[in-house]
Design a protein around this motif. Sequence first.
Motif, PDB file in Angstrom:
ATOM      1  N   HIS A 147       7.243   0.295  -8.085  1.00 35.91           N
ATOM      2  CA  HIS A 147       7.579  -1.009  -8.656  1.00 35.91           C
ATOM      3  C   HIS A 147       7.409  -2.117  -7.613  1.00 35.91           C
ATOM      4  N   VAL A 148       7.907  -1.902  -6.414  1.00 35.31           N
ATOM      5  CA  VAL A 148       7.819  -2.909  -5.354  1.00 35.31           C
ATOM      6  C   VAL A 148       6.369  -3.143  -4.940  1.00 35.31           C
ATOM      7  N   LEU A 149       5.602  -2.057  -4.847  1.00 38.26           N
ATOM      8  CA  LEU A 149       4.205  -2.165  -4.424  1.00 38.26           C
ATOM      9  C   LEU A 149       3.271  -2.570  -5.557  1.00 38.26           C
ATOM     10  N   LYS A 150       3.799  -2.535  -6.794  1.00 41.47           N
ATOM     11  CA  LYS A 150       2.994  -2.850  -7.979  1.00 41.47           C
ATOM     12  C   LYS A 150       1.781  -1.924  -8.077  1.00 41.47           C
ATOM     13  N   LYS A 151       2.061  -0.641  -7.853  1.00 41.56           N
ATOM     14  CA  LYS A 151       1.036   0.392  -7.900  1.00 41.56           C
ATOM     15  C   LYS A 151       1.506   1.541  -8.792  1.00 41.56           C
ATOM     16  N   GLN A 152       0.554   2.382  -9.213  1.00 43.79           N
ATOM     17  CA  GLN A 152       0.902   3.608  -9.915  1.00 43.79           C
ATOM     18  C   GLN A 152       1.502   4.605  -8.922  1.00 43.79           C
ATOM     19  N   LYS A 153       2.286   5.558  -9.448  1.00 46.36           N
ATOM     20  CA  LYS A 153       2.967   6.511  -8.564  1.00 46.36           C
ATOM     21  C   LYS A 153       1.970   7.330  -7.737  1.00 46.36           C
ATOM     22  N   GLU A 154       0.787   7.577  -8.285  1.00 45.47           N
ATOM     23  CA  GLU A 154      -0.212   8.370  -7.571  1.00 45.47           C
ATOM     24  C   GLU A 154      -0.610   7.706  -6.244  1.00 45.47           C
ATOM     25  N   PHE A 155      -0.545   6.369  -6.218  1.00 46.86           N
ATOM     26  CA  PHE A 155      -0.909   5.627  -5.008  1.00 46.86           C
ATOM     27  C   PHE A 155      -0.058   6.052  -3.821  1.00 46.86           C
ATOM     28  N   LEU A 156       1.202   6.374  -4.084  1.00 46.35           N
ATOM     29  CA  LEU A 156       2.127   6.711  -3.006  1.00 46.35           C
ATOM     30  C   LEU A 156       1.673   7.946  -2.243  1.00 46.35           C
ATOM     31  N   TYR A 157       1.153   8.927  -2.952  1.00 45.52           N
ATOM     32  CA  TYR A 157       0.798  10.201  -2.326  1.00 45.52           C
ATOM     33  C   TYR A 157      -0.626  10.211  -1.787  1.00 45.52           C
ATOM     34  N   LEU A 158      -1.394   9.195  -2.169  1.00 49.56           N
ATOM     35  CA  LEU A 158      -2.751   9.074  -1.621  1.00 49.56           C
ATOM     36  C   LEU A 158      -2.790   8.114  -0.436  1.00 49.56           C
ATOM     37  N   ASN A 159      -1.668   7.409  -0.225  1.00 50.85           N
ATOM     38  CA  ASN A 159      -1.625   6.412   0.846  1.00 50.85           C
ATOM     39  C   ASN A 159      -0.292   6.501   1.595  1.00 50.85           C
ATOM     40  N   LYS A 160       0.059   7.680   2.053  1.00 56.41           N
ATOM     41  CA  LYS A 160       1.365   7.899   2.665  1.00 56.41           C
ATOM     42  C   LYS A 160       1.570   7.122   3.963  1.00 56.41           C
ATOM     43  N   ASP A 161       0.482   6.738   4.615  1.00 54.78           N
ATOM     44  CA  ASP A 161       0.622   6.014   5.876  1.00 54.78           C
ATOM     45  C   ASP A 161       0.641   4.502   5.671  1.00 54.78           C
ATOM     46  N   HIS A 162       0.604   4.080   4.424  1.00 61.39           N
ATOM     47  CA  HIS A 162       0.668   2.639   4.135  1.00 61.39           C
ATOM     48  C   HIS A 162       2.028   2.093   4.564  1.00 61.39           C
ATOM     49  N   ARG A 163       2.001   1.006   5.326  1.00 64.47           N
ATOM     50  CA  ARG A 163       3.236   0.432   5.858  1.00 64.47           C
ATOM     51  C   ARG A 163       3.671  -0.755   4.999  1.00 64.47           C
ATOM     52  N   LEU A 164       4.955  -0.777   4.630  1.00 65.83           N
ATOM     53  CA  LEU A 164       5.484  -1.861   3.809  1.00 65.83           C
ATOM     54  C   LEU A 164       5.731  -3.109   4.642  1.00 65.83           C
ATOM     55  N   THR A 165       5.596  -4.256   4.015  1.00 63.70           N
ATOM     56  CA  THR A 165       5.902  -5.526   4.683  1.00 63.70           C
ATOM     57  C   THR A 165       7.428  -5.670   4.805  1.00 63.70           C
ATOM     58  N   ASN A 166       7.845  -6.620   5.600  1.00 69.31           N
ATOM     59  CA  ASN A 166       9.280  -6.875   5.753  1.00 69.31           C
ATOM     60  C   ASN A 166       9.907  -7.257   4.411  1.00 69.31           C
ATOM     61  N   ARG A 167       9.194  -8.039   3.634  1.00 67.14           N
ATOM     62  CA  ARG A 167       9.709  -8.451   2.328  1.00 67.14           C
ATOM     63  C   ARG A 167       9.850  -7.255   1.401  1.00 67.14           C
ATOM     64  N   GLN A 168       8.868  -6.376   1.399  1.00 76.37           N
ATOM     65  CA  GLN A 168       8.932  -5.178   0.559  1.00 76.37           C
ATOM     66  C   GLN A 168      10.059  -4.256   1.004  1.00 76.37           C
ATOM     67  N   MET A 169      10.261  -4.139   2.313  1.00 79.52           N
ATOM     68  CA  MET A 169      11.360  -3.315   2.815  1.00 79.52           C
ATOM     69  C   MET A 169      12.703  -3.884   2.390  1.00 79.52           C
ATOM     70  N   SER A 170      12.814  -5.211   2.393  1.00 78.06           N
ATOM     71  CA  SER A 170      14.053  -5.845   1.949  1.00 78.06           C
ATOM     72  C   SER A 170      14.315  -5.550   0.478  1.00 78.06           C
ATOM     73  N   GLN A 171      13.269  -5.608  -0.335  1.00 78.49           N
ATOM     74  CA  GLN A 171      13.411  -5.289  -1.756  1.00 78.49           C
ATOM     75  C   GLN A 171      13.853  -3.849  -1.953  1.00 78.49           C
ATOM     76  N   ILE A 172      13.214  -2.928  -1.247  1.00 79.77           N
ATOM     77  CA  ILE A 172      13.565  -1.510  -1.357  1.00 79.77           C
ATOM     78  C   ILE A 172      15.007  -1.287  -0.929  1.00 79.77           C
ATOM     79  N   SER A 173      15.416  -1.922   0.157  1.00 80.96           N
ATOM     80  CA  SER A 173      16.778  -1.760   0.666  1.00 80.96           C
ATOM     81  C   SER A 173      17.812  -2.208  -0.366  1.00 80.96           C
ATOM     82  N   GLN A 174      17.565  -3.348  -1.001  1.00 79.28           N
ATOM     83  CA  GLN A 174      18.488  -3.849  -2.017  1.00 79.28           C
ATOM     84  C   GLN A 174      18.547  -2.917  -3.221  1.00 79.28           C
ATOM     85  N   MET A 175      17.388  -2.433  -3.656  1.00 75.43           N
ATOM     86  CA  MET A 175      17.349  -1.517  -4.804  1.00 75.43           C
ATOM     87  C   MET A 175      18.059  -0.207  -4.496  1.00 75.43           C
ATOM     88  N   VAL A 176      17.854   0.322  -3.290  1.00 69.12           N
ATOM     89  CA  VAL A 176      18.489   1.581  -2.896  1.00 69.12           C
ATOM     90  C   VAL A 176      20.010   1.431  -2.908  1.00 69.12           C
TER      91      VAL A 176
END
Length: 289
Positions: free
Chosen positions: A21-50
Amino acid sequence: MTIKQILKKYHKLEIELLLAHVLKKQKEFLYLNKDHRLTNRQMSQISQMVKRREKGEPIAYILGYKDFMGHRFKVNKDVLIPRPETEGLVEKVIEHITRSMEQKNPIRILDVGTGSGCIIISLAKGLRAKGIEFYASDISKKALAVAKANARNLLPPHPSSPSGGEEKGGGLRIKFIHSDILQNVRMNFDVIVANLPYVPKKYYVSSIKYLRWEPKIALVDPIKDFDVYRRFFIEVGGHLNPKGVILLEIDPSSRKSLKGYQQKFLPKAKIKFHKDFNNLWRYAEIKLR
């Protein structure tokens, strides 16, 4: 942090859905791009959601939507989160109309206690025949606002109406009515469908940490178990056309009560119960003879 690190750290929190949801990608993207680094803004969003998820908040409220019948419905704390069992109710309505009422024109359908509008909108999308009129009611104005927003998002504007008309869609018209049960409804229907509050109070109390996020008014009767259905049965007879049908989602333990209401308030009708995919008595079908 990378996708791989986040997946490992929060693996118990349905983190794939939050990440996608944060990356605006399909779930498959996560496992094909495991080394993709999130931006500070995306990390903040994930932290709040968690943090919200760790407190037990349903993921549908965190994301702001729930998929139902293949469509994405907006949800918030003003409406019940659509359940898979309710998809079975929609399927039964479509099956009934297709089988029994295809020669009748027009057909008028009412969804009582519409909430997010998932039932009536799914019916409007699934029943494309001409001459079907769709209505929905709810006691909550806030719930009706959510249902109208979903209708606008999921049903294209009526060709003859101004763009963005809130009650038009796809050659079909959904009229939303603010009403406690059927008090403000002024017409009769061929099909009335309802998923009214049916969680027994004792179950609601024992499951409060799971259900406390959703509107209590949509889950449990404030007076007595299944009393809202008693009120429904008292009122519904005056709103059914000849040979009309009622289809309800119910608590499995309510069958005896509903049978009694039918015999008392709709003595000329016939009631039949159906099981859901968990083999539980989940639906009631009442037909006028």
